[in-house]
Design an enzyme around this catalytic site. Structure first.
Site, PDB file in Angstrom:
ATOM      1  N   GLY A 518     -15.333 -25.367 -49.097  1.00 15.24           N
ATOM      2  CA  GLY A 518     -15.417 -24.714 -47.800  1.00 15.24           C
ATOM      3  C   GLY A 518     -16.475 -23.648 -47.810  1.00 15.24           C
ATOM      4  O   GLY A 518     -17.356 -23.612 -48.675  1.00 15.24           O
ATOM      5  N   GLY A 519     -16.399 -22.757 -46.816  1.00 23.50           N
ATOM      6  CA  GLY A 519     -17.390 -21.701 -46.726  1.00 23.50           C
ATOM      7  C   GLY A 519     -17.339 -20.734 -47.893  1.00 23.50           C
ATOM      8  O   GLY A 519     -18.327 -20.101 -48.232  1.00 23.50           O
ATOM      9  N   PRO A 522     -16.282 -24.042 -53.799  1.00 23.55           N
ATOM     10  CA  PRO A 522     -15.492 -25.220 -54.186  1.00 23.55           C
ATOM     11  C   PRO A 522     -14.095 -24.849 -54.668  1.00 23.55           C
ATOM     12  O   PRO A 522     -13.851 -23.727 -55.123  1.00 23.55           O
ATOM     13  CB  PRO A 522     -16.313 -25.821 -55.335  1.00 23.55           C
ATOM     14  CG  PRO A 522     -17.063 -24.664 -55.908  1.00 23.55           C
ATOM     15  CD  PRO A 522     -17.368 -23.749 -54.769  1.00 23.55           C
ATOM     16  N   ASP A 634      -9.674 -17.619 -38.582  1.00 22.66           N
ATOM     17  CA  ASP A 634     -10.354 -18.844 -39.009  1.00 22.66           C
ATOM     18  C   ASP A 634      -9.339 -19.990 -39.131  1.00 22.66           C
ATOM     19  O   ASP A 634      -9.341 -20.736 -40.106  1.00 22.66           O
ATOM     20  CB  ASP A 634     -11.065 -18.627 -40.339  1.00 22.66           C
ATOM     21  CG  ASP A 634     -12.153 -19.672 -40.581  1.00 22.66           C
ATOM     22  OD1 ASP A 634     -12.541 -19.850 -41.745  1.00 22.66           O
ATOM     23  OD2 ASP A 634     -12.609 -20.317 -39.610  1.00 22.66           O
TER      24      ASP A 634
END
Length: 827
Positions: A518-519, A522, A634
């Site tokens: 993701g942002g 890993p 988020d």
């Protein structure tokens, strides 16, 4: 002989009409039956002593706006006599404005409305049991009952025009234009009282009453306790119920106030406007009107916008501010009465004064007043005759006076008891002057305090500067040691793991053990020596996120415990390496299953609905029930992890924010999140709140229902999911949105309910969206007709681009909707 004689019964007489062949009789009988059905549905606006109203019949006002008849609520087998707006149903649900036999329902369709021998209107069943009566005490000598164009059912006498009885005098949960509400202590039951539930018109928990105060004001009672208070009447509006639009209050006025009685007239200049006030089953007073543009009943105003509207939410000597967190704050010069309870979010005990008042003191040491602007007038305000300039002296001259205010149309208002039910308004309200001891306000007596404060601040600045230079000088030399000290001081509540141990557990972060990325970076699967499985999130050096996000997630998730939140085992900080160690959830994230053509078959509708409910419960914990009030910022499918039983757990708190006491929760200069799930006010203006998470949840809910990503609608004229769902909704084709894999007729109502809840969550304006507490209830509602009508979502059109496209000519690129965005600006 194949001829019959056919008779048409009229009253008690049978008249032979004709003789005909047997087959012709059958055809004629069918024709007459159709005519009889048509006749049964014929309506008028009155009944008489000889003309009854049966269950299959109805009265319609001459204008056609209102209808009186028998109805059955959704999911109920009972029948009631009521009045509703004619030809204005929404999703098949009638807009009921009055119910006669609300506490004595009929069990079948044998009901009848008639004028009895004593002149009263009565609702009877097949056994002539009276289920409701107008209860006119003296013999009424009634000739007719008529449904007027105003929606008022009146009982008319034999002689004269004045009605003997009218439904306007006996409201249920609503009152209509041209009606007068009379609050009289001798008739406590003739006030609006809510339905018991959305489908049960019997008397509910909430009543609209007049408060026994010196100034005219109303309240909603829950049982015998005040649930909501309107504030005093100023001649135009109630000061504690600010209206968002000036035209909403038109025609609403207090016309008469006497001892024990208050009359409120509600009239509109334009009688063609269809409008009503309704006290809803959950305790909200709402003003609804029919919109021809949207072909829907819209809410123009309602009494509840936040928890601050609950009476005494924060206790005595506090101000409730819905845009702050926590919402309750002691007045200046006051401290919490019970500090432990206050810190846990229990504010009901309120605050107490730090410094006693000096009522007899004179000169510089006399009590002072703190001015507060746009405040809801506290309860128990007393009006006195005085010009504005004398209000302060009147209060100072009264040792029991704690505050005062002045408002045109009312005059001076003194507060002589504990200040309670105060709220900070963004519009409306009054200027309130709170009495404090002279030492609590800046003045000549506080010069030494200012000097001391300046010395302390300067010393702190000098010390901080020296420490900074010392730290930077020694940083390179003792970097590793300082990081160890950092870990010991900031992670003392969380286990710390060595990097070598995590590398060994993940087979040196091999690609075979990689679960996803993701942002943040890993995520790898790992196994401890004892066989326990873990998930290791490793901060990528190329990530837009850094130490701040890492520290934020450690601080937040280590203090949160809920079955729908992912569990954090520990972390690692060594050199440039920053890692988080979580429980391993074998089914990865929701998007890995929901958007996969094969794996999505694992998610039938029952499982999807359980996932929706689990996410909602996790959000409720973050917003309301945890020690910290947290906005996730988020929320998206890749941040919803699934355990072995496909139960959801919210993860990734790197973007989350704590609502702190001194923190401005309305704006931020640092936009963080994922395009496609960001609310409009957050993405464009940097404003975020609980409603930002609600917007993200709405997008997520719609994705779960349809099984497609929000931005994966390139084949529908560049519409995103929100716009496509809205288009289907407005065109009555919403069934097309449902994932065919999960659709079954038995689930249709529940799925449609979820779609409408999702559309309510993604409305453009935050005030229109429900909070998470309301969402929990909405998801359990049976049928979309029992939910509010959603307005158009924000972001109903979006630019469609490849997830690999780069910005061109300085323009912004599009988010791929599965990575996070962090836009950093200077402070």
């Amino acid at each position: 002989m194949n001829e019959w004689y056919y008779y048409w019964d009229i009253g008690q007489t049978s008249i032979p009409i004709f003789a005909m062949h047997q087959k012709l009789v059958v055809y004629t009988f069918l024709l007459i039956s159709c005519l009889e059905i048509r006749f049964a549905s014929t309506t008028s606006d009155a009944i008489t002593t000889t003309k009854f109203l049966k269950d299959s019949e109805a009265l319609v006002s001459s204008s056609g706006n209102f209808k009186l008849g028998f109805f059955r609520p959704i999911n109920s087998t009972y029948r009631y006599l009521g009045i509703w707006f004619n030809n204005k149903p929404f999703n098949g649900q009638l807009e009921i404005v009055w119910v006669a036999n609300r506490d004595s329902p009929l069990k079948d369709s044998s009901g009848i409305l008639k004028i009895s021998d004593d002149g009263n209107l009565q609702v009877l069943d097949a056994q002539n049991k009276i289920h409701w009566s107008s209860n006119v005490s003296s013999k009424a000598n009634s000739s007719a009952a008529q449904l007027l164009d105003t929606g008022n059912l009146v009982l008319l006498p034999d002689v004269g025009n004045n009605s003997i009885w009218q439904s306007f005098d006996h409201p249920t949960d609503s009152f209509l234009p041209q009606s007068t509400l009379v609050f009289n202590q001798t008739m406590p039951d003739d006030v609006p009282q809510s339905w018991k539930s959305i489908n049960d018109p019997s008397r509910g928990r909430f009543r609209l009453v007049r408060l026994p105060r010196s100034l005219p004001e109303c309240a909603i009672l829950e049982g015998d306790k005040i649930y909501y208070r309107t504030g005093p009447w100023n001649g135009y509006v109630f000061l504690g119920a600010p209206y968002p639009r000036s035209d909403v209050a038109t025609g609403f006025s207090v016309v008469d106030v006497q001892d024990g009685t208050m009359k409120i007239l509600y009239e509109l200049v334009d009688p063609s406007i269809l409008q009503r006030f309704v006290l809803t089953y959950d305790g909200r007073l709402a003003q609804k009107h029919w919109s021809d543009g949207s072909n829907n009943w819209e809410t123009a105003w309602q009494s509840f916008g936040s928890d601050c509207d609950i009476y005494g939410k924060c206790g005595e000597f506090t101000i409730c501010n819905p845009v702050k967190a926590p919402i309750c704050e002691c007045l200046k010069g006051f401290v919490p009465r019970k500090v432990d309870e206050w810190s846990r979010g229990n504010w009901t005990n309120g605050c107490i004064r730090k410094t006693p008042l000096q009522c007899e003191a004179k000169g510089d040491k006399s009590d002072k007043f703190l001015q507060l602007k746009q405040i809801k007038v506290p309860d128990y305000a007393q009006r006195i005759l005085a010009i504005p300039d004398n209000c302060e002296s009147k209060c100072l001259g009264n040792c029991s006076c704690l505050a005062y205010s002045y408002y045109p149309g009312i005059g001076c208002m003194l507060l002589n008891v504990s200040l309670i039910d105060m709220q900070q308004f963004s519009v409306g309200g009054v200027d309130l002057f709170v009495r404090l001891a002279y030492s609590e306000l800046p003045g000549e007596s506080s010069k030494w305090k200012v000097i001391i404060a300046v010395i302390v601040i300067m010393s702190a600045v000098v010390s901080a500067t020296l420490l900074y230079f010392l730290w930077t000088r020694l940083g390179h030399r003792y970097g590793k040691r300082s990081k160890t000290i950092l870990k010991e001081t900031q992670f003392h509540d969380l286990p710390l793991f060595e990097f070598a141990k995590l590398a060994s557990a993940t087979n040196h972060f091999s690609a075979a053990n990689k679960l996803g990325e993701g942002g943040f970076g890993p995520v790898y699967k790992g196994i401890w020596d004892d066989g326990q499985h873990i998930a290791v999130k490793r901060l990528s050096r190329a990530s837009g996120q850094g130490l701040q996000e890492f520290m934020n997630e450690v601080e937040l998730i280590s203090k949160l415990q809920h079955k729908n939140l992912v569990r954090l085992y520990g972390c690692c900080v060594e050199g440039d390496e920053k890692l988080l160690v979580y429980e391993l959830l074998p089914n990865k994230s929701l998007d890995a299953i929901l958007f996969d053509p094969e794996h999505r078959k694992l998610l039938d509708w029952e499982k999807r609905f359980e996932i929706i409910q689990g996410i909602c419960r996790g959000l409720l914990y973050l917003h309301r029930d945890s020690r910290l009030r947290i906005i996730h910022r988020d929320l998206k499918p890749s941040n919803i992890l699934l355990d072995e039983e496909l139960n959801p757990k919210i993860s990734d708190f790197g973007m989350a924010r704590i609502f702190g006491t001194k923190q401005d929760q309305a704006n931020t200069q640092r936009i963080a999140g994922t395009y496609g799930y960001m609310s409009p006010e957050y993405a464009m203006e940097g404003r975020f709140s609980e409603k930002s998470d609600v917007f993200s949840f709405g997008v997520l809910l719609l994705e779960i229902v349809c099984g497609r990503r929000n931005n994966n609608y390139q084949d529908y004229e560049s519409l995103n999911l929100l716009a496509y769902a809205w288009k289907l909704w407005t065109n009555n084709g919403i069934l097309s949105l449902i994932d065919p894999i999960v659709y079954k007729p038995c689930y249709e109502r529940q799925i449609l309910n979820c779609i409408q809840v999702g559309l309510l969550c993604v409305q453009e304006f935050p005030a229109d969206r429900p909070n998470v507490s309301a969402l929990i209830l909405m998801l359990d509602v049976d049928g979309i007709e029992n939910l509010p009508r959603p307005k158009e979502p924000g972001f109903t059109r979006s630019e469609v681009c490849s997830s690999y496209s780069a910005p061109q000519n300085g323009q912004d690129g599009c988010s791929a909707n599965f990575v996070s965005l962090t836009a950093v600006s200077g402070r």
